[in-house]
Design a protein around this motif. Structure first.
Motif, mmCIF file in Angstrom:
data_model
loop_
_atom_site.group_PDB
_atom_site.id
_atom_site.type_symbol
_atom_site.label_atom_id
_atom_site.label_comp_id
_atom_site.label_asym_id
_atom_site.label_seq_id
_atom_site.Cartn_x
_atom_site.Cartn_y
_atom_site.Cartn_z
ATOM 1 N N TYR A 74 0.819 -1.204 0.000
ATOM 2 C CA TYR A 74 0.000 0.000 0.000
ATOM 3 C C TYR A 74 0.863 1.268 0.000
ATOM 4 N N TYR A 75 2.139 1.121 0.415
ATOM 5 C CA TYR A 75 2.983 2.284 0.663
ATOM 6 C C TYR A 75 4.230 2.299 -0.222
ATOM 7 N N GLU A 76 4.780 3.496 -0.401
ATOM 8 C CA GLU A 76 6.101 3.660 -0.989
ATOM 9 C C GLU A 76 7.108 3.800 0.146
ATOM 10 N N VAL A 77 8.243 3.125 0.008
ATOM 11 C CA VAL A 77 9.306 3.203 1.013
ATOM 12 C C VAL A 77 10.470 3.964 0.382
ATOM 13 N N HIS A 78 10.613 5.229 0.763
ATOM 14 C CA HIS A 78 11.629 6.078 0.144
ATOM 15 C C HIS A 78 12.999 5.915 0.781
ATOM 16 N N SER A 79 13.049 5.475 2.031
ATOM 17 C CA SER A 79 14.337 5.313 2.714
ATOM 18 C C SER A 79 14.329 4.053 3.561
ATOM 19 N N VAL A 80 15.464 3.356 3.579
ATOM 20 C CA VAL A 80 15.652 2.216 4.467
ATOM 21 C C VAL A 80 17.112 2.185 4.886
ATOM 22 N N LEU A 81 17.368 1.850 6.146
ATOM 23 C CA LEU A 81 18.736 1.829 6.660
ATOM 24 C C LEU A 81 18.889 0.711 7.683
ATOM 25 N N ALA A 82 19.914 -0.122 7.498
ATOM 26 C CA ALA A 82 20.289 -1.134 8.484
ATOM 27 C C ALA A 82 21.421 -0.547 9.321
ATOM 28 N N VAL A 83 21.201 -0.413 10.606
ATOM 29 C CA VAL A 83 22.177 0.268 11.464
ATOM 30 C C VAL A 83 23.518 -0.444 11.466
ATOM 31 N N ASP A 84 23.523 -1.755 11.627
ATOM 32 C CA ASP A 84 24.765 -2.531 11.635
ATOM 33 C C ASP A 84 24.698 -3.577 10.525
ATOM 34 N N PRO A 85 25.260 -3.275 9.339
ATOM 35 C CA PRO A 85 25.160 -4.196 8.204
ATOM 36 C C PRO A 85 25.864 -5.533 8.401
ATOM 37 N N SER A 86 26.681 -5.659 9.456
ATOM 38 C CA SER A 86 27.358 -6.934 9.702
ATOM 39 C C SER A 86 26.421 -7.960 10.320
ATOM 40 N N LEU A 87 25.261 -7.515 10.806
ATOM 41 C CA LEU A 87 24.307 -8.406 11.465
ATOM 42 C C LEU A 87 23.272 -8.919 10.470
ATOM 43 N N PRO A 88 22.677 -10.079 10.764
ATOM 44 C CA PRO A 88 21.568 -10.551 9.918
ATOM 45 C C PRO A 88 20.362 -9.632 10.079
ATOM 46 N N ALA A 89 19.442 -9.698 9.125
ATOM 47 C CA ALA A 89 18.290 -8.794 9.127
ATOM 48 C C ALA A 89 17.453 -8.925 10.395
ATOM 49 N N LYS A 90 17.344 -10.131 10.950
ATOM 50 C CA LYS A 90 16.550 -10.315 12.159
ATOM 51 C C LYS A 90 17.378 -10.090 13.420
ATOM 52 N N GLY A 91 18.666 -9.726 13.251
ATOM 53 C CA GLY A 91 19.533 -9.565 14.411
ATOM 54 C C GLY A 91 19.976 -8.142 14.680
ATOM 55 N N GLY A 92 19.497 -7.169 13.872
ATOM 56 C CA GLY A 92 19.919 -5.790 14.065
ATOM 57 C C GLY A 92 18.783 -4.815 13.842
ATOM 58 N N ASP A 93 18.999 -3.568 14.261
ATOM 59 C CA ASP A 93 17.994 -2.527 14.100
ATOM 60 C C ASP A 93 17.926 -2.072 12.645
ATOM 61 N N ILE A 94 16.713 -1.916 12.128
ATOM 62 C CA ILE A 94 16.493 -1.449 10.761
ATOM 63 C C ILE A 94 15.402 -0.379 10.796
ATOM 64 N N TYR A 95 15.585 0.658 9.999
ATOM 65 C CA TYR A 95 14.607 1.737 9.913
ATOM 66 C C TYR A 95 14.114 1.886 8.475
ATOM 67 N N GLY A 96 12.850 2.241 8.335
ATOM 68 C CA GLY A 96 12.273 2.475 7.015
ATOM 69 C C GLY A 96 11.186 3.531 7.103
ATOM 70 N N THR A 97 10.848 4.128 5.960
ATOM 71 C CA THR A 97 9.831 5.173 5.931
ATOM 72 C C THR A 97 8.690 4.769 5.009
ATOM 73 N N THR A 98 7.522 5.325 5.252
ATOM 74 C CA THR A 98 6.369 5.038 4.398
ATOM 75 C C THR A 98 5.660 6.323 4.002
ATOM 76 N N VAL A 99 5.147 6.328 2.775
ATOM 77 C CA VAL A 99 4.295 7.399 2.278
ATOM 78 C C VAL A 99 3.402 6.775 1.211
ATOM 79 N N PHE A 100 2.260 7.372 0.931
ATOM 80 C CA PHE A 100 1.420 6.799 -0.120
ATOM 81 C C PHE A 100 0.844 7.899 -0.992
ATOM 82 N N GLU A 101 0.537 7.528 -2.221
ATOM 83 C CA GLU A 101 -0.094 8.429 -3.179
ATOM 84 C C GLU A 101 -1.586 8.142 -3.218
ATOM 85 N N GLY A 102 -2.357 9.162 -3.506
ATOM 86 C CA GLY A 102 -3.795 8.974 -3.603
ATOM 87 C C GLY A 102 -4.490 9.219 -2.276
#
Length: 355
Positions: free
Chosen positions: A300-328
């Motif tokens: 439903y959303y566009e994700v314009h930004s995503v960042l993994a705080v510690d890229p050495s960790l697996p996706a389920k093992g580290g903090d990750i941030y993302g943003t959402t916005v939608f059109e319409g």
């Protein structure tokens, strides 16, 4: 008559099947849902940048205003922490609307726009765009650089997990400037239209796409960098954009941002946040990653930004941030304005939630 009875029976069976199938899908999504936290940072966010001050690392984001948060371990319970994000004073930026952030080793940069109203047309327009720098996110100084008031002005940076590799640039209508505090120097990138950059092979590699990242960690040099162009993902082992090592064609959505963990490449797209498994560093098929991402940062959303705080960790093992916005509108997209803004995944709670 018997034929009609059979037809009705078949129709009833089909409707029951469809209802069951729909119920399964809906139930599956409900299982993934969590109690949403009250949003601390809402609105259209297109910058999540790392910036170090003293011996501490921080994240800065913009949503008209500027917010920051010290980088540390995420929550260890299922309930969100309150008061994590703080709003800066913006100092000399005043009432300017911040539309972009970047950072290098010593300075944080903000691109702000001043909006005025055209009384004859009844519309707002960009009357001025100005670049600022700061060493703490609160006190800002104007950089002496005249920018086209309506752009295009693109502020970007390497955003490297290694503070020594952080460089910031501004592309103003095709002219690129390297930023160094209050000074801005014209820089030959070899390409007149870069929108992003990464630290690679001992220097800065520029991309004409807004989506680029590497497998660099705080303690290791990058060996691969990734670029999202249109709906394709390119993988490179050199800085030569003309010779990709791998091309993953047409992932189904336009790509706005990329982030790397030890086991996934995350793509922020106009169809939500997608996880691509990595095999020898190359992105493979998509997966839901075992989180609730498909019911939060969803299609439903566009994700314009995503960042993994510690890229050495697996996706389920580290903090990750993302943003959402939608059109319409919410009525014809199924999205909600309440969910536009910043989201985070913490391994301690094991799911995505609003920040």
């Amino acid at each position: 008559m018997k034929k009609n009875v059979l037809t009705a029976a078949c129709l009833a069976t089909m409707l029951a099947f469809v209802a069951t199938a729909c119920h399964d899908v809906i139930f599956d999504e409900i299982r993934k849902e969590v109690k949403l936290a009250d949003a601390q940072v809402s609105g259209d966010i297109n910058s999540i940048v790392r910036f170090g001050m003293g011996d501490k690392e921080y994240l800065f984001v913009q949503s008209g205003n500027i917010y920051y948060k010290e980088l540390k371990a995420g929550p260890t319970t299922s309930e969100p922490y309150e008061g994590q994000w703080k709003k800066t004073t913006k100092g000399d930026i005043g009432n300017g609307i911040v539309i972009g952030l970047a950072a290098d080793t010593a300075y944080l940069y903000a691109l702000a726009v001043r909006i005025e109203e055209d009384e004859d047309e009844g519309e707002n327009y960009s009357a001025e765009q100005t670049l600022y720098c700061s060493t703490d996110g609160n006190e800002w100084k104007k950089i002496d650089l005249t920018l086209p008031p309506k752009g295009p002005n693109t502020l970007f940076c390497t955003n490297s997990p290694n503070p020594d590799h952080r460089k910031a640039f501004l592309n103003t209508n095709g002219t690129v400037y390297a930023l160094n505090g209050e000074s801005a120097t014209e820089y030959n990138t070899g390409d007149t239209k870069p929108k992003s950059c990464v630290w690679f092979d001992g220097g800065v590699t520029f991309s004409t796409s807004g989506a680029a990242t590497t497998n660099e960690t705080a303690g290791t040099e990058p060996t691969l960098w990734y670029e999202g162009s249109g709906k394709d993902i390119f993988t490179y082992s050199t800085s030569d954009r003309k010779n990709p090592d791998h091309k993953k064609e047409n992932i189904g959505y336009a790509i706005h941002s990329l982030a790397c963990t030890s086991d996934f490449l995350l793509a922020g797209t106009d169809g939500g946040l997608l996880y691509f498994g990595l095999e020898n560093g190359l992105p493979t098929g998509t997966t839901d990653s075992g989180t609730n991402v498909s019911s939060t940062l969803s299609s439903y959303y566009e994700v314009h930004s995503v960042l993994a705080v510690d890229p050495s960790l697996p996706a389920k093992g580290g903090d990750i941030y993302g943003t959402t916005v939608f059109e319409g509108t919410s009525s014809n997209t199924g999205a909600s304005a309440d969910n536009q803004g910043l989201w985070a995944y913490y391994p301690g709670r094991g799911h995505w939630n609003r920040e």
